[in-house]
Each structure stands twice: as structure tokens, then as C-alpha cells.
Design a protein around this motif. Structure first.
Motif, PDB file in Angstrom:
ATOM      1  N   PRO A 117     -28.324  37.449  39.557  1.00 43.24           N
ATOM      2  CA  PRO A 117     -27.155  38.203  39.763  1.00 43.24           C
ATOM      3  C   PRO A 117     -27.541  39.826  39.329  1.00 43.24           C
ATOM      4  O   PRO A 117     -28.254  39.891  38.417  1.00 43.24           O
ATOM      5  CB  PRO A 117     -25.984  37.826  38.924  1.00 43.24           C
ATOM      6  CG  PRO A 117     -26.491  36.886  38.067  1.00 43.24           C
ATOM      7  CD  PRO A 117     -27.850  36.515  38.138  1.00 43.24           C
ATOM      8  N   CYS A 118     -26.962  40.560  40.096  1.00 45.74           N
ATOM      9  CA  CYS A 118     -27.126  42.043  39.921  1.00 45.74           C
ATOM     10  C   CYS A 118     -26.072  42.812  39.510  1.00 45.74           C
ATOM     11  O   CYS A 118     -25.212  42.567  40.543  1.00 45.74           O
ATOM     12  CB  CYS A 118     -28.095  42.756  41.040  1.00 45.74           C
ATOM     13  SG  CYS A 118     -28.139  44.522  41.231  1.00 45.74           S
ATOM     14  N   TYR A 119     -25.883  43.432  38.529  1.00 51.35           N
ATOM     15  CA  TYR A 119     -24.488  44.130  38.302  1.00 51.35           C
ATOM     16  C   TYR A 119     -24.561  45.574  38.609  1.00 51.35           C
ATOM     17  O   TYR A 119     -23.672  46.468  38.342  1.00 51.35           O
ATOM     18  CB  TYR A 119     -24.177  43.930  36.865  1.00 51.35           C
ATOM     19  CG  TYR A 119     -24.123  42.393  36.433  1.00 51.35           C
ATOM     20  CD1 TYR A 119     -22.730  41.858  36.554  1.00 51.35           C
ATOM     21  CD2 TYR A 119     -25.191  41.386  35.884  1.00 51.35           C
ATOM     22  CE1 TYR A 119     -22.761  40.454  36.436  1.00 51.35           C
ATOM     23  CE2 TYR A 119     -24.920  40.051  35.869  1.00 51.35           C
ATOM     24  CZ  TYR A 119     -23.632  39.770  36.049  1.00 51.35           C
ATOM     25  OH  TYR A 119     -23.739  38.232  35.860  1.00 51.35           O
ATOM     26  N   CYS A 120     -25.749  46.083  39.012  1.00 47.86           N
ATOM     27  CA  CYS A 120     -25.666  47.565  39.106  1.00 47.86           C
ATOM     28  C   CYS A 120     -24.708  48.026  40.128  1.00 47.86           C
ATOM     29  O   CYS A 120     -24.454  47.341  41.202  1.00 47.86           O
ATOM     30  CB  CYS A 120     -27.299  48.116  39.757  1.00 47.86           C
ATOM     31  SG  CYS A 120     -28.725  47.364  38.845  1.00 47.86           S
ATOM     32  N   THR A 121     -24.219  49.356  39.890  1.00 52.46           N
ATOM     33  CA  THR A 121     -23.150  49.725  40.798  1.00 52.46           C
ATOM     34  C   THR A 121     -24.112  50.887  41.804  1.00 52.46           C
ATOM     35  O   THR A 121     -25.229  50.818  41.611  1.00 52.46           O
ATOM     36  CB  THR A 121     -22.188  50.794  39.969  1.00 52.46           C
ATOM     37  OG1 THR A 121     -23.048  51.820  39.351  1.00 52.46           O
ATOM     38  CG2 THR A 121     -21.549  49.958  38.794  1.00 52.46           C
ATOM     39  N   GLU A 122     -23.104  50.852  42.716  1.00 56.82           N
ATOM     40  CA  GLU A 122     -23.625  51.682  43.809  1.00 56.82           C
ATOM     41  C   GLU A 122     -24.205  52.925  43.393  1.00 56.82           C
ATOM     42  O   GLU A 122     -25.430  53.499  43.788  1.00 56.82           O
ATOM     43  CB  GLU A 122     -22.648  51.836  45.015  1.00 56.82           C
ATOM     44  CG  GLU A 122     -23.204  52.131  46.406  1.00 56.82           C
ATOM     45  CD  GLU A 122     -24.533  51.688  46.754  1.00 56.82           C
ATOM     46  OE1 GLU A 122     -25.465  52.442  47.100  1.00 56.82           O
ATOM     47  OE2 GLU A 122     -24.653  50.371  46.897  1.00 56.82           O
TER      48      GLU A 122
ATOM     49  N   LYS B 257     -18.646  42.916  39.424  1.00 53.77           N
ATOM     50  CA  LYS B 257     -18.927  41.775  40.406  1.00 53.77           C
ATOM     51  C   LYS B 257     -20.257  41.795  40.764  1.00 53.77           C
ATOM     52  O   LYS B 257     -20.629  42.951  41.390  1.00 53.77           O
ATOM     53  CB  LYS B 257     -18.091  41.883  41.499  1.00 53.77           C
ATOM     54  CG  LYS B 257     -16.372  41.592  41.300  1.00 53.77           C
ATOM     55  CD  LYS B 257     -16.110  40.283  41.912  1.00 53.77           C
ATOM     56  CE  LYS B 257     -14.770  39.826  41.444  1.00 53.77           C
ATOM     57  NZ  LYS B 257     -14.767  39.324  40.004  1.00 53.77           N
ATOM     58  N   PRO B 258     -20.997  40.902  40.431  1.00 52.01           N
ATOM     59  CA  PRO B 258     -22.563  40.874  40.699  1.00 52.01           C
ATOM     60  C   PRO B 258     -22.735  40.665  42.303  1.00 52.01           C
ATOM     61  O   PRO B 258     -21.883  39.822  42.874  1.00 52.01           O
ATOM     62  CB  PRO B 258     -23.251  39.700  39.814  1.00 52.01           C
ATOM     63  CG  PRO B 258     -21.969  38.752  39.713  1.00 52.01           C
ATOM     64  CD  PRO B 258     -20.582  39.397  39.832  1.00 52.01           C
ATOM     65  N   THR B 259     -23.951  41.264  42.896  1.00 54.27           N
ATOM     66  CA  THR B 259     -24.359  40.783  43.885  1.00 54.27           C
ATOM     67  C   THR B 259     -25.677  39.692  43.642  1.00 54.27           C
ATOM     68  O   THR B 259     -25.702  39.548  42.304  1.00 54.27           O
ATOM     69  CB  THR B 259     -25.310  42.009  44.782  1.00 54.27           C
ATOM     70  OG1 THR B 259     -26.042  42.610  43.816  1.00 54.27           O
ATOM     71  CG2 THR B 259     -24.237  42.871  45.147  1.00 54.27           C
ATOM     72  N   LEU B 260     -25.962  38.915  44.544  1.00 55.31           N
ATOM     73  CA  LEU B 260     -27.126  38.067  44.129  1.00 55.31           C
ATOM     74  C   LEU B 260     -28.464  38.374  44.791  1.00 55.31           C
ATOM     75  O   LEU B 260     -28.574  38.869  45.960  1.00 55.31           O
ATOM     76  CB  LEU B 260     -26.799  36.663  44.536  1.00 55.31           C
ATOM     77  CG  LEU B 260     -27.575  35.548  44.060  1.00 55.31           C
ATOM     78  CD1 LEU B 260     -27.556  35.302  42.559  1.00 55.31           C
ATOM     79  CD2 LEU B 260     -27.165  34.073  44.963  1.00 55.31           C
ATOM     80  N   ARG B 261     -29.568  38.515  44.002  1.00 58.83           N
ATOM     81  CA  ARG B 261     -30.709  39.222  44.543  1.00 58.83           C
ATOM     82  C   ARG B 261     -31.649  38.009  44.603  1.00 58.83           C
ATOM     83  O   ARG B 261     -31.884  37.228  43.667  1.00 58.83           O
ATOM     84  CB  ARG B 261     -31.215  40.295  43.719  1.00 58.83           C
ATOM     85  CG  ARG B 261     -30.480  41.672  44.154  1.00 58.83           C
ATOM     86  CD  ARG B 261     -31.171  42.815  43.302  1.00 58.83           C
ATOM     87  NE  ARG B 261     -30.561  43.926  43.361  1.00 58.83           N
ATOM     88  CZ  ARG B 261     -30.628  44.845  44.366  1.00 58.83           C
ATOM     89  NH1 ARG B 261     -31.242  44.505  45.342  1.00 58.83           N
ATOM     90  NH2 ARG B 261     -29.634  45.969  44.428  1.00 58.83           N
ATOM     91  N   PHE B 262     -32.623  37.979  45.607  1.00 57.84           N
ATOM     92  CA  PHE B 262     -33.823  37.315  45.767  1.00 57.84           C
ATOM     93  C   PHE B 262     -34.899  38.040  44.868  1.00 57.84           C
ATOM     94  O   PHE B 262     -35.060  39.089  45.009  1.00 57.84           O
ATOM     95  CB  PHE B 262     -34.234  37.154  47.271  1.00 57.84           C
ATOM     96  CG  PHE B 262     -35.311  36.135  47.298  1.00 57.84           C
ATOM     97  CD1 PHE B 262     -35.300  34.750  46.908  1.00 57.84           C
ATOM     98  CD2 PHE B 262     -36.532  36.590  47.697  1.00 57.84           C
ATOM     99  CE1 PHE B 262     -36.511  34.105  47.177  1.00 57.84           C
ATOM    100  CE2 PHE B 262     -37.674  35.845  48.013  1.00 57.84           C
ATOM    101  CZ  PHE B 262     -37.632  34.488  47.636  1.00 57.84           C
ATOM    102  N   ARG B 263     -35.706  36.707  44.107  1.00 56.85           N
ATOM    103  CA  ARG B 263     -36.772  37.409  43.287  1.00 56.85           C
ATOM    104  C   ARG B 263     -37.963  37.300  44.048  1.00 56.85           C
ATOM    105  O   ARG B 263     -38.507  36.494  44.470  1.00 56.85           O
ATOM    106  CB  ARG B 263     -36.771  36.480  42.195  1.00 56.85           C
ATOM    107  CG  ARG B 263     -37.344  36.969  40.870  1.00 56.85           C
ATOM    108  CD  ARG B 263     -37.668  35.992  39.821  1.00 56.85           C
ATOM    109  NE  ARG B 263     -36.351  35.838  39.178  1.00 56.85           N
ATOM    110  CZ  ARG B 263     -35.865  36.323  38.015  1.00 56.85           C
ATOM    111  NH1 ARG B 263     -36.331  37.471  38.047  1.00 56.85           N
ATOM    112  NH2 ARG B 263     -34.888  36.322  37.601  1.00 56.85           N
ATOM    113  N   VAL B 264     -38.321  38.709  44.474  1.00 62.66           N
ATOM    114  CA  VAL B 264     -39.589  38.618  45.588  1.00 62.66           C
ATOM    115  C   VAL B 264     -40.852  38.324  44.733  1.00 62.66           C
ATOM    116  O   VAL B 264     -41.086  38.862  43.771  1.00 62.66           O
ATOM    117  CB  VAL B 264     -39.626  39.966  46.185  1.00 62.66           C
ATOM    118  CG1 VAL B 264     -41.094  40.145  46.846  1.00 62.66           C
ATOM    119  CG2 VAL B 264     -38.541  40.237  47.056  1.00 62.66           C
TER     120      VAL B 264
END
Ligand SMILES: Nc1ncnc2c1ncn2[C@@H]1O[C@H](COP(=O)(O)OP(=O)(O)OP(=O)(O)O)[C@@H](O)[C@H]1O
Ligand SMILES: [Zn+2]
Length: 478
Positions: free
Chosen positions: A108-113, A153-160
Motif C-alpha cells: 500500500p502507498c499512502y502518498c498524496t497526489e 486511503k492507500p493505492t496498491l503498488r507493484f514492487r518492480v
């Protein structure tokens, strides 16, 4: 290619009317499936809820069917791998999100825009390409909990994966190499819970058994991301081919958003599906040998379709080329195809007259409006003749038309009888005989064979035209 297992797909977003770029993508995939005896699948990528609509999806299917591009699997056709609209596949995606999170391949990534924008700015300032900085890649359980508690609200990021190169063989562009260093961890689920394109598009292709994906080059940089995702999920990877985008007459790629000419507009203007198919099939794909210039049906186009003949030449929409195919298609069309055109003719014409008129002018028209114009030309009023036509009439002189008027009744609708009698009376022959008659009767110096047109023309109309020509030649001698 002869492989029973070939499966291709068209996966549009139902967010607007389909344009020729979308349609060519559908066509190439349909042709590839057909050429291999495989299956062609349709999937609605309607995750953008604000822009997608059921009405657009229906219109899209109507457009595809009008072109004869029916799908073997998908909405309304059914299949084992449905549902075929992404809006109904949330549970499927959830399973694969869980799988990635459990393996720590997504986080999960919590960074805001705003935070992301600041980070990109800083990267640009230091001369680096902007990509996700990995801020949330290694948060502890406590750090996550704290952000959740703040209501983020987090987005979900793929770990490259670090320090790898994703390579693949593109069907159009050959070997492609993308170092993972240049790809930041990317979002696979948005903060509102909806799936990002990379993710659902790749997962669906795999679950639906798609083996080959032909799509616009706007997707080329998505492909390494999708290949990494599929590998991480242990799902099969399709073979991709990226084709140049079709640009409009203004040079910009056709797009739903810029209001490009839609398939619906083409249909309403009377373009025939066969013309559009043949035109598009040659935009980015070469047909060689005798079929290069032949109007082919869908099966013919498929029989000669090969991914080896997909090219990288720029593809600009060219109305003249399309018109060329339209003329061939009208020439070859069967009666039912052109039946709607007959409705454009004046009400007082009988069904026989309509059909005979179409037969008489078919090789000289490209659109329903052209047929309507011939309807007026043969049965109604002539438009003001062009200068060149007036010249021909003046040159023939009033005696020529006087002779024609004398012979009109005896000829009785038989053009060669009329021509013969006028030749006898005036000595005119060859071009000097036929041109003035054509000019007077049709107001044109070129056009279809005159016999059938003349046979249809009511005697009083023919008389009026010859009289008009006589007057013109008398009033303005050449
Ligand atoms: N100008 C174009 N030329 C060729 N193919 C195109 C063009 N534009 C889109 N495509 C292709 O059409 C397919 C369907 O795309 P999609 O439904 O997302 O349409 P789009 O026109 O890109 O939409 P939008 O204008 O909303 O971005 C994709 O394979 C895409 O690459
Ligand atoms: Zn983050």
C-alpha cells in the motif's frame, strides 16, 4: 500460422464512439484469429466508471457487427471466462491483489497526489526522469497503521524488481528491452478501489486465454509492466504487437476525446463496411501480389493476413484512399447492400425505375447522395450545367439539337436509334455526336453509359433538355 489455440481480443473502453483507430485494432485482431482458425474475443474495459456507459458499449457492439467483426466470446456471445466486462470482475481482481500482497510483491502507498507531485518536481530538478521514489515501499506495520489512522486511503503498488531488463519480441517492432531501473513501482489499484489498466488488462488476457495482443503503440510502454505482473502472478504471457497509431488529417492521433470521425458517422454517410474494411486492412499491413489492390471480403482479408506483413510506416487517414475502396465496394455490392440507398430517390418512382437507375449509374457513384443526384438528373430538373458542358452545347449548334428533337419521338427511348438518326441528319459522328447528346441530356460531359440512362428518362424530360440546349446554342453561339 495454423494453430487452433490462437485467441485474440479487442478490449475497448466504452467511453465514446469508436473511431477508425479503434476499429483497425479490432479488425487486425479479428483477422489474426481468423487466419489461424482461432477465436476472437471482445472485452469491455469499463473500469473508468465516470466515462464508461452501457450505451457506449451497445453502440460499440453495433459498430463491430456492422463491420462483420462478430466475436466468438464476450458480451452477448458468452464463453467460459466471463464476465466479459471488467466492472463485473472485482472479485477476480481481489484474488490476485491478495496473492501479490501475500508474496510482498505489492504494497500500500499512502502518498498524496501533492506529495507525489513534489517528489516528481524534485527529481526533474536534479535531472532525473520522474518516477515513484519508493517512499512507501518499506513501511513497517506501525507506520502503515499510523497512516490508516489518519484516514489515508492507500493505492496498491507493484514492487518492480530491481536491476533487471524486461525483454520481449514485439510482432511489429522486433526485440524490445526495458531496464526495470526506468520503471518506478506502479499503481495497480487506485485509492477508490478500482483496478488500474495495467493490472486488469493483463490479468484478464491471461485468464481468458488470450495468446496474441495487437494494439496501438500507445500501449508499448505498458507492456513491460504487464509482463512483470504476469510473471509475478505465475500467469501466461501473450505475444504482443504494437501498431502505429492512425493520425487524422491534422496529424494528431485519432482519439475518442478529440472527436475523431466515428464509425457511426461513416455508416450514416453511406460508407460501405467492405470499403472501410479493405482500407483499414492496408493501413499498417501490406497485402502483396494480386490481392494488393483487390476488394476482399473478411475471409479473403484473413486468408492473406500475416503478422509478418505488419509494418511501421506512418498511418495517416486518407479520405481519397477510402473513397477508392468505396467505389470498388459499390461496384461489387449485392442488391440488399444498396437497397437502403434506393430510399433516397423521389417517391413517385416505381421500384423497377429505382433499381434500373441504380444499375445504370452504379459505376459512377460512391454514396447514396450521388444516387439521389442522378435521380434528379434523370427524372427531374437539371442543375445549371458546368462551363465545359455549355461549351460543348454551343459548339454543337442549334441545328444539331433541332435534328435531335425531330427524331426524339421515333427513337422512343432507344438511345442508339436516336444517335443513328441524328448522325444521318447532321453528319456528326463519334465524339462530335455523343458528347453534345450527353451534355444536353445529363448536363455533364462524363458519366455512365447513356443508353440505360436515356431509356429511363421520361420523354418529356428528354424533350425539355434538348430544347434547353437548342436555346442555349442559339442564344450564345460559340
Ligand atoms: N489513433 C489510433 N490509431 C490506432 N489505434 C488506436 C488509436 N487510438 C486508440 N487505438 C487503439 O484502440 C484500442 C482501443 O482503445 P480505447 O478503447 O482505449 O480507445 P482510445 O481511442 O485510445 O480512447 P481514448 O480516446 O478515450 O483514450 C487500443 O488498442 C488502442 O491502442
Ligand atoms: Zn507512497
Amino acid at each position: 500460422m495454423t494453430n487452433k489455440t490462437v485467441k485474440t481480443r479487442f478490449a475497448p473502453s466504452p467511453t465514446g464512439r469508436m473511431h477508425l483507430g479503434n476499429l483497425r485494432t479490432a479488425l487486425f485482431n479479428a483477422l489474426l484469429a481468423r487466419s489461424a482458425g482461432g477465436a476472437f474475443l471482445l472485452r469491455m474495459e469499463d473500469t473508468d466508471q465516470a466515462r464508461s456507459s452501457e450505451a457506449h458499449a451497445r453502440a460499440l457492439m453495433a459498430d463491430l457487427r456492422w463491420m462483420g467483426l462478430d466475436w466468438d466470446e464476450g458480451p452477448e456471445a458468452g464463453g467460459d471466462a466471463g464476465p466479459y466486462a471488467q466492472s463485473g470482475r472485482g472479485e477476480v481482481y481481489q484474488r490476485y491483489y491478495d496473492q501479490l500482497v501475500a508474496a510482498d510483491l505489492a504494497y500500500p502507498c499512502y502518498c498524496t497526489e501533492r506529495e507525489l507531485e513534489l517528489s516528481r518536481k524534485a527529481q526533474r530538478a536534479s535531472g532525473k526522469p520522474p518516477r515513484y521514489a519508493g517512499t512507501c515501499a518499506h513501511l513497517t506495520t506501525e507506520e502503515r497503521a499510523r497512516r490508516e489512522a489518519e484516514g489515508r486511503k492507500p493505492t496498491l503498488r507493484f514492487r518492480v524488481p530491481a536491476e533487471q531488463t524486461v525483454t520481449f519480441q514485439d510482432l511489429v517492432r522486433g526485440e524490445q528491452r526495458f531496464p526495470t531501473e526506468e520503471i518506478g513501482d506502479f499503481i495497480i489499484r487506485r485509492a477508490d478501489g478500482t483496478s488500474a489498466f495495467f493490472f486488469c488488462n493483463a490479468v484478464d488476457d491471461a485468464l481468458m486465454g488470450v495468446t496474441h495482443v495487437l494494439r496501438g503503440e500507445d500501449h508499448l510502454t505498458n507492456t513491460p509492466r504487464q509482463l512483470m505482473l504476469l510473471e509475478a502472478l505465475g500467469l501466461p504471457q501473450p505475444t504482443y504487437g504494437h501498431i502505429n497509431l492512425i493520425t487524422g488529417e491534422d496529424g494528431a492521433p485519432l482519439s475518442k476525446r478529440n472527436g475523431s470521425l466515428s464509425v457511426e458517422e461513416l455508416r450514416e454517410a453511406g460508407w460501405l463496411p467492405g470499403a472501410v474494411l479493405n482500407y483499414l486492412a492496408r493501413l499498417g499491413h501490406h497485402y502483396t501480389g494480386e490481392v494488393e489492390s483487390q476488394l476482399l471480403d473478411l475471409q479473403g482479408l484473413a486468408d492473406h493476413f500475416t503478422t509478418d506483413a505488419l509494418g511501421r510506416a506512418p498511418a495517416r487517414f486518407d479520405r481519397h484512399q477510402l473513397t477508392h475502396w468505396q467505389q470498388l465496394a459499390v461496384h461489387k455490392a449485392d442488391d440488399p447492400t444498396l437497397a437502403p440507398w434506393l430510399e433516397q430517390l423521389p417517391d413517385n418512382l416505381s421500384a423497377d425505375q429505382r433499381r434500373a437507375l441504380l444499375a445504370a449509374v452504379r459505376d459512377n457513384i460512391a454514396f447514396p447522395a450521388d444516387l439521389a443526384a442522378w435521380g434528379r438528373r434523370v427524372f427531374g430538373e437539371l442543375p445549371e450545367p458546368e462551363e465545359a458542358t455549355q461549351d460543348v452545347i454551343r459548339e454543337a449548334g442549334p441545328q444539331f439539337y433541332a435534328a435531335a428533337l425531330d427524331e426524339l419521338d421515333t427513337a422512343g427511348g432507344d438511345f442508339s436509334a436516336l444517335a443513328k438518326a441524328v448522325r444521318k441528319a447532321t453528319g456528326a459522328k463519334g465524339k462530335g455526336l455523343f458528347m453534345p447528346l450527353r451534355a444536353a441530356l445529363t448536363g455533364l460531359c462524363r458519366g455512365p453509359e447513356l443508353g440505360p440512362v436515356f431509356a429511363l428518362m421520361p420523354a418529356e424530360v428528354a424533350r425539355r433538355r434538348l430544347e434547353q440546349a437548342r436555346e442555349l446554342a442559339t442564344a450564345n453561339p460559340s
